[in-house]
Design a protein around this motif. Sequence first.
Motif: not given
Lengths: 64, 318
Positions: A21, A26-27, A29-30
């Motif tokens: 990712l 990633q950001k 998804r978080r």
Amino acid sequence: MASASSGRFSGDAMAQLPKPLSPEEQKRRRKRSVALALTLGALVLFFYVVTIAKMGVAVLQRPL
Amino acid sequence: MSMVSNSLTDTSTERLATTGVSQGDVSDFFALLKPRVMFLVVFTALVGMVVVHPDIHPVVAFAALLMIAIGGGASGCLNMWWDADIDAVMTRTRKRPIPAGKIQPGEALAFGMTLSFGSVIVLGLVTNWLAAGLLAFTIFFYAVIYSMWLKRSTPQNIVIGGAAGALPPVVAQAAVAGHVGWESIILFAIIFMWTPPHFWALALVKSGDYERAGIPMMPNVAGPDSTRRQILVYTVLLAPLGLAPVAFGFGGLAYAIIGTVGGLAMLALAYQVYRLREGEPAMRVAQQLFGFSILYLFLLFATLLAEHGLGFFRPVFG
């Protein structure tokens, strides 16, 4: 059979494996995970409050 | 062995190729719920609740409203899932999360179905199963009857499909009162009759969009002149219907004034749409009717809300 060095996937299949990712992914998804956690928390609170409201004050009037 | 191995490898690679990481942000999932439509659903449902002055705990009423809102959002999400192909070719809709590539169709389907079942079940448990059944019917009507069937097959799509948008007050009354009364049926009729002039005014302006997408909207099928005539007919029916709450005793003096002035303004605009048929003035007046129709419906329902929710009700008769 695929050779031992390439594991379960052939060379073409390896090329199609998901890439790691990116920081942006990633950001996102978080953020989705946090939103899901908050939603679940809100749902717990919601069910609790609605249950108390539906039971009403009569729930306290019982023989001890 | 070799064939089995190859078969497994093929299946695995296909799955990997089609199962990517979601690109959607939280706001994209929220956009799938059509927030503006959801606001209208909440607003009309709230009015459907307050006009009957229900003897119900405010928390339960709030929970019912929330479930109706989520159910409305879920139907919007399922609509976006189904219509992603036509949304991609229309200027008005091509930035929606699915055609923009931010959310995968499968994600939208799962999201919409989860919210649909969740909202119906919780509404049933919190209030009653009549309300839950009506909410399920509303979602089914919008997602299946309207989106999957009527929208692409008949120019009467938004006339019949308008029933889905008109149902929230009925669901709301069933949720708080346990039955469907005249009040919510009249509110249903007003929204139902309001839908054709509202959407056809937009369709006159955006007819090129609808034609590109292959949607048989009235201006593309029957022609702009026939659409203008039908807009006028529906508005002639809508204006007096808008005053029905007064006749049935739950619309007060303020509502009578707003309903009369608003209805006359709708009639004047619909007549202008009927009269002006060429060029920029025709497009401008259609755009004005579309914009004013939103304000008209909002004012009717806001007045009922103020009269019943804030105690401004003054009876017209006696």
